[in-house]
Design an enzyme around this catalytic site. Structure first.
Site, mmCIF file in Angstrom:
data_model
loop_
_atom_site.group_PDB
_atom_site.id
_atom_site.type_symbol
_atom_site.label_atom_id
_atom_site.label_comp_id
_atom_site.label_asym_id
_atom_site.label_seq_id
_atom_site.Cartn_x
_atom_site.Cartn_y
_atom_site.Cartn_z
ATOM 1 N N THR B 18 0.825 -1.274 -0.114
ATOM 2 C CA THR B 18 0.019 -0.155 0.039
ATOM 3 C C THR B 18 0.997 1.206 -0.020
ATOM 4 O O THR B 18 1.864 1.366 0.478
ATOM 5 C CB THR B 18 -1.087 0.124 1.275
ATOM 6 O OG1 THR B 18 -2.062 0.921 1.002
ATOM 7 C CG2 THR B 18 -0.331 0.218 2.538
ATOM 8 N N CYS B 24 -2.714 7.838 7.847
ATOM 9 C CA CYS B 24 -3.217 6.491 7.750
ATOM 10 C C CYS B 24 -2.300 5.394 8.411
ATOM 11 O O CYS B 24 -1.106 5.771 8.544
ATOM 12 C CB CYS B 24 -3.622 6.086 6.365
ATOM 13 S SG CYS B 24 -4.765 7.085 5.470
ATOM 14 N N HIS B 41 -5.512 -0.843 5.100
ATOM 15 C CA HIS B 41 -5.232 0.477 5.189
ATOM 16 C C HIS B 41 -6.231 1.482 5.762
ATOM 17 O O HIS B 41 -7.287 1.663 5.311
ATOM 18 C CB HIS B 41 -4.996 0.925 3.724
ATOM 19 C CG HIS B 41 -4.605 2.328 3.264
ATOM 20 N ND1 HIS B 41 -3.509 2.642 2.501
ATOM 21 C CD2 HIS B 41 -4.802 3.454 4.104
ATOM 22 C CE1 HIS B 41 -3.293 3.914 2.415
ATOM 23 N NE2 HIS B 41 -4.014 4.552 3.442
#
Lengths: 222, 160
Positions: B18, B24, B41
């Site tokens: 990712t 995040c 995520h």
């Protein structure tokens, strides 16, 4: 409840016009600063998913220089001014500053675990020069937006960083993220004659701000 | 490739990645015996923050629903929760937050805490983390080894 992201054609036009007016003033400032002609692309106003938002700047991992400010007041939102890193370096070279600008070793290539990676950094002077340009651009965008809508809009202190586009833009989407997976993105890109300097404005109004903006411009129900 | 607010699981021979993690969190789970890995995520700490109930809920977006969903997805592939080893990266503060900035901008820290809380509740060991800071990260887990590669534009590549 009406979906805040379903628009009539006239509303889309208004949103584009917002992008147009904001960026036009900012582009004029930049043009004056650099002494070069700056052109603008036709603004886009689109409802986009999180993933699409970084496409314009080369994907989530593209290294960008970003100025971020929050718009507070009657129509809150988030405003980003983004330059791709290499573009920011070119821009530095246009500035009538010392010779060292833009020529310092800003990029080191290192090899770790067999993978070549580029570590980017800017000197303090370069950082502050780009940051100041960004502040001027973002401030001028917002000022003309406030003029146009006659709304009381104020910027928070602009924040500056150099990092991955995805990491930066996601940050501004957090509040929108509380509500849905989409955001309204008003996007304007500008460039000089040979596209050497290309920058992007992303204005992301909060969903609640939209009816207020429309009303201030005399469309939609009072 | 896992996008924002998505999750994926994979077995030996695959990597899950990712990119552009800012505030995040990329949380990974690994079963070293089954050689199965998963990555979620996460964007926000809790689904309780969800304001507009009329929208379809994306559970992977929140720590308190995304992590349990990742656990379930791993189990479906035959992984055993008792063997899970967790790693996490992200939770950065992308922009300096001044005194006059609202609490909600400190989202990175809140995401880190929320992920750790879920792991504790689920009795999963957090064996490594690279969290906080002021920079973005791209991560990639090798489902065969559980090794987590972390790349950032200011700090290069590291492995945890």
């Amino acid at each position: 409840m009406k979906d805040p992201y379903t628009f009539q054609e006239i509303e889309i036009d208004v949103l584009r016009e917002i992008g147009n007016i904001g960026a036009a003033h900012a582009a004029t400032s930049l043009s004056t600063l650099l002494g070069v002609r700056i052109d603008m692309e036709v603004p886009r106003a689109n409802v986009v998913g999180f993933e699409e938002i970084t496409n314009q700047v080369g994907g989530p991992e593209a290294v960008v220089v970003a100025v971020f400010l929050q718009v507070v007041g009657e129509a809150p939102g988030n405003l980003f001014f983004l330059l791709e890193f290499d573009v920011a370096i070119k821009l530095l070279r246009h500035l009538p500053l010392s010779e060292e600008i833009g020529s310092a070793p800003m990029r080191e290539t290192t090899i770790q675990n067999g993978t070549i990676t580029r570590i980017v950094s800017l000197s303090d002077l370069e950082r502050s020069a780009i940051s100041e340009i960004g502040n001027i651009m973002a401030g001028s965008y917002l000022a003309s937006l406030a003029d146009f809508t006659k709304l009381h809009l104020e910027p928070t202190t602009p924040m500056f960083t150099v990092d991955m586009a995805g990491a930066i833009l996601a940050y501004g989407l957090i509040q929108i993220g509380n509500m849905g997976d989409q955001a309204l993105l008003i996007e304007t890109s500008f460039f000089d004659g040979d596209e050497a300097i290309k920058g992007h404005f992303f204005f992301i109004p909060e969903p609640e701000s939209l009816p207020i903006i429309f009303r201030s411009l005399g469309i939609g129900s009072a | 490739m896992v996008g924002i607010a998505e999750l994926r699981v994979a077995a030996l021979g695959y990597r899950i990645r990712t990119s552009g993690l800012g505030s995040c969190i990329g949380l990974t789970l690994f079963d070293p015996i089954a050689r199965i890995a998963g990555l979620v995520h996460v964007m926000l700490p809790t689904i309780v923050d969800m304001v507009r109930a009329s929208e379809p809920i994306n559970r992977a977006k929140y720590a308190d629903t995304g992590v349990p969903d990742l656990i379930e997805a791993m189990k479906k592939l035959g992984a055993k929760q008792a063997r899970f080893e967790a790693k996490m990266a992200g939770g950065a503060q992308m922009f300096a937050v001044g005194k006059n900035q609202p609490e909600r901008l400190r989202i990175g820290e809140r995401n880190i805490e929320a992920c750790k809380k879920v792991l504790r509740e689920q009795h999963i060991r957090l064996i490594a983390e690279d969290t906080g800071g002021i920079y973005g990260r791209t991560i990639e887990i090798d489902a065969g080894t559980g090794r987590l590669m972390i790349r950032s534009v200011s700090h290069g590549i590291k492995e945890i």
